[in-house]
Design an enzyme around this catalytic site. Structure first.
Site: not given
Ligand code: ADP
Ligand code: ADP
Lengths: 118, 147, 147, 118
Positions: C49, C53, C107
């Site tokens: 996960e 991301n 996503r």
């Molecule tokens: N490493 C990262 N860099 C930038 N934005 C991130 C990162 N990880 C998460 N995000 C932001 O947080 C949101 C939620 O992440 P997550 O709960 O993992 O769900 P998903 O990956 O399905 O969107 C993402 O849609 C993104 O906007």
């Protein structure tokens, strides 16, 4: 890496399971020595068929075991070596000094058993 | 053509418990070239020999960092570099001889010979007191037109 | 007691083909704590996960480096840090909400929720334009007195 | 990751084997769409029993497949989900919207077959 042994008609079979690299070699040597002390008057068969990986650390493990067993006046033999491990033994030239067999030799008793079972 | 398509590097302490980690990590990376089980095993074996040498020889009495990096090329080649900042090798030609070892009874002196025979090419660079760098390459044959 | 017994780090390009490499490498390292298959799977899932991301969000239109480091402690804890130098997260609290996503239809917005529920602790630090750092810890229970 | 499908009495069974993360999700979606186009008038069963790993990318794969199949007026059902993948579906709450079954439902024809076979 797991080591185990069992008594067969032809002698004691010591079996290694898993990956055998430098990290695991010490454990193998210790297990071999312990088992040979338990059965000083039995032929020893080292069964490598359960190895999923072996590097050159296996060479010294086998040579050391053979030295101990022959030193105690017993016979020593490696069985079931996987093809990839065999390539390592071949590269090292120890195949000229150690006996490698595909499987346990069939003893006469076992052949009888097989016949009866049929 | 021979251009790089992917790369990674791993860095870890010279503990023997990390040998399995190192060879499995490289194998997981090399899997992208769709190698056969035998090719993967060759790579794992060569990495295992090179990493063990860092632990057993380079950092014999100490603990230090080992770096393993790998690059994949579009012609199916994988290039692996294993690096330490350990004691170095005084005479590389001698060290590469089959059966030559400065190690204890657990070492057979077959490490470099096996790296050579399991990979396509092996290059060793070393400076005493500075460290050693082992570069190994292997070409993974394309299968079923996957590349 | 809580002292470090081992550490490693891996660094790789933000290509989706490296996701499997990353989770398998961490799993191979974590194996030293003698985890159950379920614990290893939890760790692989959380790493998957966090790394996804970085690829999908942090470096959305570009390619950059991702670093995953892991430390093992003598009480059986593993601490994993996943780091990128991507776009960063404007509102971390919002990002951590279940089902919140800025991604496409592929996503689900469940990444952080799953990291939280598969690991013991999750900490997210981020600065827009600088990057994001996700720290996850999990305690592996000792089995058969192996530790 | 490998995808395959076969026709059973109850409908078309699409099977995923291996690891399903973000990298593999696109391939799964493509395979699902291709197969649904081939069999637009059949119920679809998605068999996940061959998955050795799945992360949250699997959620959108399943939801997208269900949307397409229901949209075509057919029934959709996920079977054989491994326990670890099930934890992900449970965390996401999609179990309230998608039908998960342990295995293929036994059709009456099959029961007959079983009886005859006996
Ligand atoms: N490493 C990262 N860099 C930038 N934005 C991130 C990162 N990880 C998460 N995000 C932001 O947080 C949101 C939620 O992440 P997550 O709960 O993992 O769900 P998903 O990956 O399905 O969107 C993402 O849609 C993104 O906007
Ligand atoms: N990374 C290294 N640092 C220092 N010396 C090394 C290193 N690698 C190999 N050597 C030297 O080269 C010798 C031969 O290595 P090798 O063929 O792998 O056999 P072995 O490891 O069994 O000794 C070693 O005994 C050691 O003296």
């Amino acid at each position: 890496m797991k080591c185990s042994h069992k008594r067969e008609r032809c002698g004691i079979v010591i079996r290694f399971h898993g990956e055998l690299g430098h990290h695991e070699a010490a454990q193998c040597v210790e297990y071999l020595e312990k088992t040979m002390t338990l059965y000083p008057t039995e032929p020893i068969f080292l069964d490598l068929s359960g190895l999923t990986f072996m590097d050159s650390s296996g060479i010294a493990v086998v040579l050391g075991a053979q030295r101990n067993v022959l030193g105690a006046g017993q016979s020593f033999c490696v069985i079931g070596t996987p093809p990839t491990a065999m390539r390592i033994f071949q590269a090292s030239g120890i195949c000229r000094r150690v006996t490698f067999l595909p499987a346990l030799p069939q003893t006469e008793g076992e052949e009888d058993d097989l016949c009866t079972a049929k | 053509m021979h251009s790089e398509i992917n790369q990674m590097s791993i860095k870890f302490l010279s503990r023997s418990s990390n040998e399995a980690f190192a060879r499995q990590a490289v194998a997981a990376f090399a899997a992208q070239l769709d190698p056969t089980i035998e090719e993967i095993n060759d790579i794992k074996t060569a990495v295992s020999e090179a990493v063990t040498n860092c632990i057993v020889h380079a950092y014999r009495e100490t603990t230090g960092y080992i770096t393993v990096s790998a690059k994949l090329f579009d012609d199916g080649e994988i290039r692996i570099v294993v690096r330490d900042k350990g004691c170095g090798i005084a005479d590389i030609q001698q060290a590469r001889q089959p059966m030559f070892t400065t190690g204890d009874a657990g070492r057979s002196g077959m490490g470099f010979t096996i790296m050579e025979s399991f990979m396509d090419r092996l290059r060793v660079r070393s400076r005493e007191g500075i460290g050693t760098q082992v570069t190994m390459t292997k070409r993974i044959a394309a299968r079923f037109g996957t590349r």
